[in-house]
Design an enzyme around this catalytic site. Structure first.
Site, PDB file in Angstrom:
ATOM      1  N   LYS A  31      26.663  42.430  47.651  1.00 15.83           N
ATOM      2  CA  LYS A  31      26.048  41.469  48.011  1.00 15.83           C
ATOM      3  C   LYS A  31      24.445  42.245  48.564  1.00 15.83           C
ATOM      4  O   LYS A  31      23.857  41.475  48.273  1.00 15.83           O
ATOM      5  CB  LYS A  31      26.702  39.963  48.574  1.00 15.83           C
ATOM      6  CG  LYS A  31      27.727  39.661  48.438  1.00 15.83           C
ATOM      7  CD  LYS A  31      28.444  38.750  48.861  1.00 15.83           C
ATOM      8  CE  LYS A  31      29.501  37.844  48.329  1.00 15.83           C
ATOM      9  NZ  LYS A  31      30.330  36.615  48.968  1.00 15.83           N
ATOM     10  N   GLN A  75      32.184  35.508  54.665  1.00 10.63           N
ATOM     11  CA  GLN A  75      33.042  36.366  53.858  1.00 10.63           C
ATOM     12  C   GLN A  75      34.118  35.893  54.053  1.00 10.63           C
ATOM     13  O   GLN A  75      35.151  36.228  55.688  1.00 10.63           O
ATOM     14  CB  GLN A  75      33.149  37.731  53.874  1.00 10.63           C
ATOM     15  CG  GLN A  75      33.360  38.268  52.410  1.00 10.63           C
ATOM     16  CD  GLN A  75      33.264  37.979  50.653  1.00 10.63           C
ATOM     17  OE1 GLN A  75      31.656  37.607  51.054  1.00 10.63           O
ATOM     18  NE2 GLN A  75      33.552  37.969  50.379  1.00 10.63           N
ATOM     19  N   ASP A  98      27.181  29.260  49.825  1.00 12.70           N
ATOM     20  CA  ASP A  98      28.633  28.963  49.414  1.00 12.70           C
ATOM     21  C   ASP A  98      29.453  28.761  48.706  1.00 12.70           C
ATOM     22  O   ASP A  98      29.775  27.870  48.220  1.00 12.70           O
ATOM     23  CB  ASP A  98      29.788  29.791  50.451  1.00 12.70           C
ATOM     24  CG  ASP A  98      29.464  31.417  50.079  1.00 12.70           C
ATOM     25  OD1 ASP A  98      29.806  32.184  49.248  1.00 12.70           O
ATOM     26  OD2 ASP A  98      30.189  31.196  51.283  1.00 12.70           O
TER      27      ASP A  98
HETATM   28  N1  L34 Z   1      32.342  33.686  51.436  1.00 17.59           N
HETATM   29  N2  L34 Z   1      33.719  34.583  51.088  1.00 17.59           N
HETATM   30  C1  L34 Z   1      32.599  34.287  50.388  1.00 17.59           C
HETATM   31  N3  L34 Z   1      32.227  33.687  49.692  1.00 17.59           N
HETATM   32  C2  L34 Z   1      32.381  34.392  49.048  1.00 17.59           C
HETATM   33  O1  L34 Z   1      32.170  33.794  47.743  1.00 17.59           O
HETATM   34  C3  L34 Z   1      33.884  35.227  47.966  1.00 17.59           C
HETATM   35  N4  L34 Z   1      33.504  35.861  47.109  1.00 17.59           N
HETATM   36  C4  L34 Z   1      35.624  35.617  47.327  1.00 17.59           C
HETATM   37  C5  L34 Z   1      35.969  36.420  48.423  1.00 17.59           C
HETATM   38  N5  L34 Z   1      35.824  35.968  49.361  1.00 17.59           N
HETATM   39  C6  L34 Z   1      34.530  35.382  49.437  1.00 17.59           C
HETATM   40  C7  L34 Z   1      33.293  36.597  46.465  1.00 17.59           C
HETATM   41  O2  L34 Z   1      32.207  37.078  46.719  1.00 17.59           O
HETATM   42  C8  L34 Z   1      35.137  37.051  45.698  1.00 17.59           C
HETATM   43  N6  L34 Z   1      34.316  37.817  45.789  1.00 17.59           N
HETATM   44  C9  L34 Z   1      33.897  38.391  45.354  1.00 17.59           C
HETATM   45  C10 L34 Z   1      32.696  39.194  45.135  1.00 17.59           C
HETATM   46  C11 L34 Z   1      32.293  40.363  44.298  1.00 17.59           C
HETATM   47  C12 L34 Z   1      32.879  40.939  43.657  1.00 17.59           C
HETATM   48  C13 L34 Z   1      34.486  40.144  43.617  1.00 17.59           C
HETATM   49  C14 L34 Z   1      34.354  38.939  44.355  1.00 17.59           C
HETATM   50  C15 L34 Z   1      32.931  42.338  42.717  1.00 17.59           C
HETATM   51  O3  L34 Z   1      31.920  42.886  43.172  1.00 17.59           O
HETATM   52  N7  L34 Z   1      34.061  42.255  41.585  1.00 17.59           N
HETATM   53  C16 L34 Z   1      33.228  43.678  41.097  1.00 17.59           C
HETATM   54  C17 L34 Z   1      34.650  44.872  41.490  1.00 17.59           C
HETATM   55  C18 L34 Z   1      34.092  45.002  42.953  1.00 17.59           C
HETATM   56  C19 L34 Z   1      35.361  45.988  43.155  1.00 17.59           C
HETATM   57  O4  L34 Z   1      35.365  47.292  42.756  1.00 17.59           O
HETATM   58  O5  L34 Z   1      36.480  46.125  44.510  1.00 17.59           O
HETATM   59  C20 L34 Z   1      33.638  43.236  39.610  1.00 17.59           C
HETATM   60  O6  L34 Z   1      33.496  44.322  38.442  1.00 17.59           O
HETATM   61  O7  L34 Z   1      34.647  42.850  39.133  1.00 17.59           O
END
Ligand code: L34
Length: 262
Positions: A31, A75, A98
Site C-alpha cells: 500500500k 489493517q 476501506d
Molecule cells: N483494513 N484490512 C483492511 N483493509 C484491507 O483492504 C485489507 N485487505 C485484506 C486483509 N486486511 C485488510 C488487504 O489489504 C487483504 N488485503 C490484501 C492487500 C494486498 C494484497 C493482498 C491482500 C497483495 O498485495 N497481494 C499480492 C501478493 C502479496 C504477497 O506476496 O503476499 C498479490 O499479488 O496477490
C-alpha cells in the site's frame, strides 16, 4: 494528481498496523509503495502488539481531526484484545477508505455510495475491464464475510446479476457453483474450488490468498484444474490482491476530494 494539487487538494493516507503479522506487513508495504507511485502522501503507524484499544482509538481520533489526512485505514486483523468493530466504528465515515464503517456499508446497501470496499471493487473492475456484462448473469459468491462476500454480492446485484451467496452451511455447493456464469471465491481455504465445480466457460475470480507451509501463496481456486474449464480466471498472486491496492488509491483520491484535504 497534478490537477488536484493545483486546486490545493492533497490526498494523504494514514495506514495503521497493530502487531507483526507477516502477511499484513507485506500488504501494508504494498500500500505504501502504491501511494509513492501515485504521488499520494502516506503515513504509517506501526503499533506494537500490546497496544491497548484505548490507545488505538485515540490515534484514530487524532487522524479524524487532521485536515491533511484524507483516508484512514487500520489493517485487519487486529490483535484479539482489540475489538475490530470498535476500530471500524471509530473511523470518520468520510475518511473510511476501506468502506467498513456501518454508515458506508448502509450506503452500499441502498446503492448510493462514495466508497466501495477495496477488494470487491477490485473484482468489479476486473470484470468491467474484461468486457464482461454482469446483467442477467448467474453470479455465485462463495463466502459471506463483511469485508468481501456480502459487499461483493451487493455490487453484483447493483449491476443486475442474479446473485447466490454460498457459505459453510450451503448444501450441494458444487451444484450451486456449477450454475455460475461468474464465480467469486472468497472462503479462505486453499484449493477449495476445483475444476469439476465450475461451469465450462465461466468467469472465475479468486479472492483467496492462503499462505502454504512452503511459504507459497495459494488461492481458494485450484488453478490447474479450474483454468482448463473456465473462460477467464484470475491468478494468485497477481490477481485480485493488486486490484485491492489500486482501489484503495482510488478511494483515497475520492476522500481527498470529499474532505478537501490540504
Ligand atoms: N483494513 N484490512 C483492511 N483493509 C484491507 O483492504 C485489507 N485487505 C485484506 C486483509 N486486511 C485488510 C488487504 O489489504 C487483504 N488485503 C490484501 C492487500 C494486498 C494484497 C493482498 C491482500 C497483495 O498485495 N497481494 C499480492 C501478493 C502479496 C504477497 O506476496 O503476499 C498479490 O499479488 O496477490
Amino acid at each position: 494528481m497534478a490537477k488536484l494539487k493545483e486546486k490545493g487538494i492533497n490526498p494523504g493516507l494514514a495506514v495503521i498496523i497493530v502487531g507483526d503479522d507477516p502477511a499484513s506487513r507485506v500488504y501494508v508495504n504494498n500500500k505504501k509503495k502504491a501511494c509513492e507511485y501515485c504521488g499520494i502522501k502516506s503515513e504509517e503507524y506501526a503499533l506494537p502488539e500490546g497496544t491497548t484499544q484505548e490507545e488505538l482509538l485515540k490515534l484514530i481520533e487524532e487522524l479524524n481531526g487532521r485536515d491533511d489526512i484524507s483516508g484512514i485505514l487500520c489493517q485487519l486483523p487486529v490483535p484479539e484484545h482489540i475489538s475490530e468493530e470498535a476500530v471500524i466504528n471509530a473511523i470518520d465515515p468520510k475518511k473510511d477508505v476501506d468502506a467498513f464503517h456501518p454508515v458506508n456499508v448502509g450506503k452500499i446497501m441502498v446503492g448510493n455510495y462514495d466508497f466501495v470496499p477495496c477488494t470487491p471493487a477490485g473484482v468489479m473492475e476486473l470484470i468491467h475491464e474484461s468486457g464482461i456484462d454482469v446483467s442477467g448473469k448467474e453470479c455465485v459468491v462463495v463466502g459471506r464475510s463483511n469485508i468481501v462476500g456480502k459487499p461483493q454480492a451487493m455490487l453484483l446485484l447493483h449491476e443486475n446479476g442474479t446473485v447466490t451467496i454460498c457459505h459453510s452451511r450451503t448444501k450441494d455447493l458444487a451444484e450451486k457453483t456449477k450454475n455460475a456464469d461468474i464465480l467469486v471465491a472468497a472462503v479462505g481455504k486453499p484449493n477449495f474450488i476445483t475444476g469439476d465445480m465450475i461451469k465450462p466457460g465461466a468467469v472465475v475470480i479468486d479472492v483467496g490468498i492462503n499462505r502454504m507451509p512452503d511459504k507459497k501463496l495459494c488461492g481458494d481456486v485450484e488453478f490447474e484444474t479450474a483454468e482448463k474449464i473456465a473462460g477467464a480466471i484470475t491468478p494468485v498472486p497477481g490477481g485480485v490482491g493488486p486490484m485491492t491496492i489500486a482501489m484503495l488509491m482510488k478511494n483515497t483520491v475520492k476522500a481527498a476530494i470529499v474532505n478537501k484535504t490540504k
